[in-house]
Design a protein around this motif. Sequence first.
Motif, PDB file in Angstrom:
ATOM      1  N   SER A 124      37.886  32.790  38.000  1.00 37.27           N
ATOM      2  CA  SER A 124      38.829  33.936  37.525  1.00 37.27           C
ATOM      3  C   SER A 124      39.086  34.304  39.118  1.00 37.27           C
ATOM      4  O   SER A 124      38.369  34.966  39.638  1.00 37.27           O
ATOM      5  N   PHE A 125      40.568  34.556  39.106  1.00 40.65           N
ATOM      6  CA  PHE A 125      40.832  35.340  40.478  1.00 40.65           C
ATOM      7  C   PHE A 125      41.980  36.119  39.700  1.00 40.65           C
ATOM      8  O   PHE A 125      43.297  36.014  39.217  1.00 40.65           O
ATOM      9  N   PHE A 126      41.785  37.471  40.055  1.00 42.96           N
ATOM     10  CA  PHE A 126      42.523  38.563  39.741  1.00 42.96           C
ATOM     11  C   PHE A 126      42.780  38.358  38.280  1.00 42.96           C
ATOM     12  O   PHE A 126      43.947  38.790  37.927  1.00 42.96           O
ATOM     13  N   GLY A 127      42.118  38.196  37.546  1.00 43.98           N
ATOM     14  CA  GLY A 127      41.988  38.127  35.894  1.00 43.98           C
ATOM     15  C   GLY A 127      42.841  36.641  35.486  1.00 43.98           C
ATOM     16  O   GLY A 127      42.932  36.708  34.281  1.00 43.98           O
ATOM     17  N   VAL A 128      43.408  36.069  36.423  1.00 44.14           N
ATOM     18  CA  VAL A 128      43.781  34.575  35.981  1.00 44.14           C
ATOM     19  C   VAL A 128      42.534  33.501  36.032  1.00 44.14           C
ATOM     20  O   VAL A 128      41.985  33.202  37.020  1.00 44.14           O
ATOM     21  N   ALA A 129      42.385  32.767  34.822  1.00 39.56           N
ATOM     22  CA  ALA A 129      41.104  31.995  34.794  1.00 39.56           C
ATOM     23  C   ALA A 129      41.756  30.488  35.101  1.00 39.56           C
ATOM     24  O   ALA A 129      42.909  30.236  34.692  1.00 39.56           O
ATOM     25  N   THR A 130      40.864  29.732  35.947  1.00 37.58           N
ATOM     26  CA  THR A 130      41.410  28.461  36.253  1.00 37.58           C
ATOM     27  C   THR A 130      40.389  27.659  35.185  1.00 37.58           C
ATOM     28  O   THR A 130      39.369  27.856  34.872  1.00 37.58           O
ATOM     29  N   PRO A 131      40.979  26.425  34.866  1.00 36.47           N
ATOM     30  CA  PRO A 131      40.076  25.508  33.997  1.00 36.47           C
ATOM     31  C   PRO A 131      38.848  24.696  34.496  1.00 36.47           C
ATOM     32  O   PRO A 131      38.859  24.624  35.855  1.00 36.47           O
ATOM     33  N   ASP A 132      37.789  24.429  33.959  1.00 40.06           N
ATOM     34  CA  ASP A 132      36.892  23.722  34.472  1.00 40.06           C
ATOM     35  C   ASP A 132      37.397  22.141  34.629  1.00 40.06           C
ATOM     36  O   ASP A 132      38.375  21.918  33.906  1.00 40.06           O
TER      37      ASP A 132
END
Length: 175
Positions: free
Chosen positions: A109-117
């Motif tokens: 998570s970067f500044f509340g934006v999640a990236t998928p596995d």
Amino acid sequence: MKKIYLLVVLFTSLISSNISAQGMTEAGSLGAGAQFNSLFYGISAKYNFTEIHSGEIVVGGGNYGFGGDFSSFTLTGRYLYNFDIGNENLRLYGFGQVGFWTIKYDGFSFFGVATPDVKETSIAYGFGGGAEYAFSGLEQLGFNVEIGYGGGSFGTGLGYSGIIFGAGFHYYFNL
């Protein structure tokens, strides 16, 4: 860490068994050890079908440059053509390889934006040449260095290719 313990136990049991040591260039010998290069690394088994033709399997992980929570698995098969140069302690060879490689890294998570596995697989390739050397009196223990070209693609735009450098060691047994 478990892999290191398993490798040590396997290597120790092979050395202490009644299987006799054999020179690295002799037909019918099996080499157990490790192979490392700029794209993958792992435990290795080499078998000399003849004095000219050898096969190798390397099972381990990969060096892809990811940090954090990352894991990888590689299974690489290699064919080695050994040049007859008339020296029992030095073997020059050419190789071709193909492998099945996987990578997995957890999203973040970067500044509340999640990236998928992410989990990706690749068919890898390579070719090149190398030299394996055994010291006099220790003909059953070979050390190798090699250079070549290799690459592959994970299908999502993540590709890799370029010059590969490698090194390894193998202890040879007569089966």
